[in-house]
Design an enzyme around this catalytic site. Sequence first.
Site, PDB file in Angstrom:
ATOM      1  N   HIS A   3      -1.953  88.636 -49.112  1.00  0.00           N
ATOM      2  CA  HIS A   3      -2.884  88.313 -48.007  1.00  0.00           C
ATOM      3  C   HIS A   3      -2.569  86.972 -47.347  1.00  0.00           C
ATOM      4  O   HIS A   3      -3.216  86.611 -46.357  1.00  0.00           O
ATOM      5  CB  HIS A   3      -4.310  88.299 -48.570  1.00  0.00           C
ATOM      6  CG  HIS A   3      -4.488  87.221 -49.575  1.00  0.00           C
ATOM      7  ND1 HIS A   3      -3.883  87.247 -50.825  1.00  0.00           N
ATOM      8  CD2 HIS A   3      -5.159  86.064 -49.530  1.00  0.00           C
ATOM      9  CE1 HIS A   3      -4.190  86.157 -51.475  1.00  0.00           C
ATOM     10  NE2 HIS A   3      -4.953  85.412 -50.724  1.00  0.00           N
ATOM     11  N   ASP A   4      -1.603  86.234 -47.936  1.00  0.00           N
ATOM     12  CA  ASP A   4      -1.214  84.936 -47.363  1.00  0.00           C
ATOM     13  C   ASP A   4       0.110  85.016 -46.622  1.00  0.00           C
ATOM     14  O   ASP A   4       0.546  84.012 -46.031  1.00  0.00           O
ATOM     15  CB  ASP A   4      -1.018  83.880 -48.466  1.00  0.00           C
ATOM     16  CG  ASP A   4      -2.301  83.484 -49.168  1.00  0.00           C
ATOM     17  OD1 ASP A   4      -2.223  83.084 -50.343  1.00  0.00           O
ATOM     18  OD2 ASP A   4      -3.381  83.586 -48.543  1.00  0.00           O
ATOM     19  N   GLU A  61      -1.060  82.784 -59.709  1.00  0.00           N
ATOM     20  CA  GLU A  61      -0.399  82.421 -58.451  1.00  0.00           C
ATOM     21  C   GLU A  61       0.197  81.034 -58.638  1.00  0.00           C
ATOM     22  O   GLU A  61      -0.543  80.067 -58.830  1.00  0.00           O
ATOM     23  CB  GLU A  61      -1.387  82.393 -57.285  1.00  0.00           C
ATOM     24  CG  GLU A  61      -0.701  82.056 -55.972  1.00  0.00           C
ATOM     25  CD  GLU A  61      -1.638  81.519 -54.910  1.00  0.00           C
ATOM     26  OE1 GLU A  61      -2.687  80.958 -55.249  1.00  0.00           O
ATOM     27  OE2 GLU A  61      -1.322  81.658 -53.718  1.00  0.00           O
TER      28      GLU A  61
END
Length: 545
Positions: A316-317, A242
């Site tokens: 999920h963000d 990420e």
Amino acid sequence: MKRLWWHDAVVYQIYPRSFMDSNNDGIGDIPGIISKLDYLAELGVDVLWLSPVFKSPMDDNGYDISDYDDIAPEFGTLADMDRLIEQAGQRGIRILLDLVVNHSSDEHPWFQQARQSKDNPYRDFYIWRQPRADGSPPNQLRAAFAGSAWELDEATGEYYLHLFSKKQPDLNWQNPKVRTEVYAMMNRWLDRGIAGFRMDVIEMLGKIPDQEIIVNGPDLHPILQEMHQQTLAGRDTLTVGETWAATTDIAKLYSSPERKELSMVFGFDHIRLSYHPQAGKWRPKPFDLVELKQVFAHWQTELAGEGWNSLFWNNHDLARSVSIYGDEGEYRLKSAKMLATVIHGMQGTPYIYQGEEIGMTNVRFEHIEDYQDIETRNHYVEKLAEGYSHDELMTAIHTHSRDNARTPMQWDGSEYAGFSEASPWIKVNPNYQEINVQQDQQRQDSLFRHYQQLIRLRKSWEILVYGSFELILSEHPTVFAYLRHYQDQTLLVVNSFARENVTVELPAIWQNRSCETLITNDKARQQLSETLQLTPYESFMVILS
Ligand code: TEU
Ligand code: CA
């Protein structure tokens, strides 16, 4: 380029807390995931990436780990994890775990030791600094979840660094003992049968806090090469980093095979197009399609042959893609299919986030108390105190709060959407009765089946996996069209982002060539001509040969 198993793989991200609750405590869990493996196998995905399921006080819903070798009881047990790995494997599905080692929880034994005294053997597992003469923090570094990145530990009179919440102290990656411990833990999980890792904020491992260098520090790539050598080498793994700050040049450093670091990274240039360039996500702005096309084309062409792309709209963000780039109303399914085709038609590894395959949308809770995400809640409190109005804060939260992705997966129209029989840890999106798996799969125009078809196409058309990318109609304001070239084949992918009919002039790629429609969200096309009439959100892939 050496062919690798994950080159034609599709990854499905699960946020375990919100996926499926098997024991009706309102929290999703690993047995719940196991109960949905046939659903995931039917979709056709090859890999599951689980957001963290390790022991954690859940200050940041598991991105604050207090035991890397055990499973949080609310998610299940190590035996459940072994069963998931085994049952997924029986369906040809591999498991990636979320490696969160930029920081641990403050409840991790390492930190509990480190804060005992300045000469504790674990002290240098973390980053401690003396206060300035006036007692203030060592510098102006800010934490992502509001406030200073330095927290004063009264017991020893020193500050410790936390780039996220104060319950997420940063590990000191300059300390070889930290690296040795993390590599050993990674090897224990790889030996347990997982296929690799998604690596949380991996770009921060080379940080130099005293110089306020947070990402892309000088030691970052040497660390990743050492990590690869100590853990991944000789194993057939998939890893994805990420990297919010990665440019394409930096992405090549991570993902060029000969550098032996990672398989690929997540770049976020396309995501930031709906954020204010300076103020960020909490000042949302409409994305510009011409810019979006330029960003995708840049990543496609820059990484071609020198690295590997990840392809995603959601995680999920992030806000739900149909709410940011598509239409939540009458064209919800059609625009969602178009968005899926945009991503799955490009070069790289596509990622599907739970609920994306049925067109789940953003949620708009009326009260801030309904939001559970620490980032959202801290932002609201901090900005309200600075004088922002409730309404403007809630508008931004409705657009980009991470909880948009974290409401329970909507399986059917029963109470709590079939996610649980108990009231879930976060409210279900009120639209669950019209948007759920059961409802979608009964439709002729099922979005799930569109994703299924896209995943199958990737397995049967090498042009989708290894074809080069060429953007066309680059200046068109509402149509994203591109070509893929491979041997004597050309793939044309056309995607309208417009809510109305659109006419485009195609370049002469179609002349004297047969046209086979591989997938469409409208009508199949047997032939093309210079002028193309597109219906709202029409999207298709045709092979020209
Ligand atoms: O996210 C890192 C991160 O930078 C994001 O939280 C980003 O700042 C934010 O979402 C943009 O609005 C990773 C995880 O994905 C996230 O869930 C964790 O909260 C964070 O790291 C800390 O582990
Ligand atoms: Ca549960």
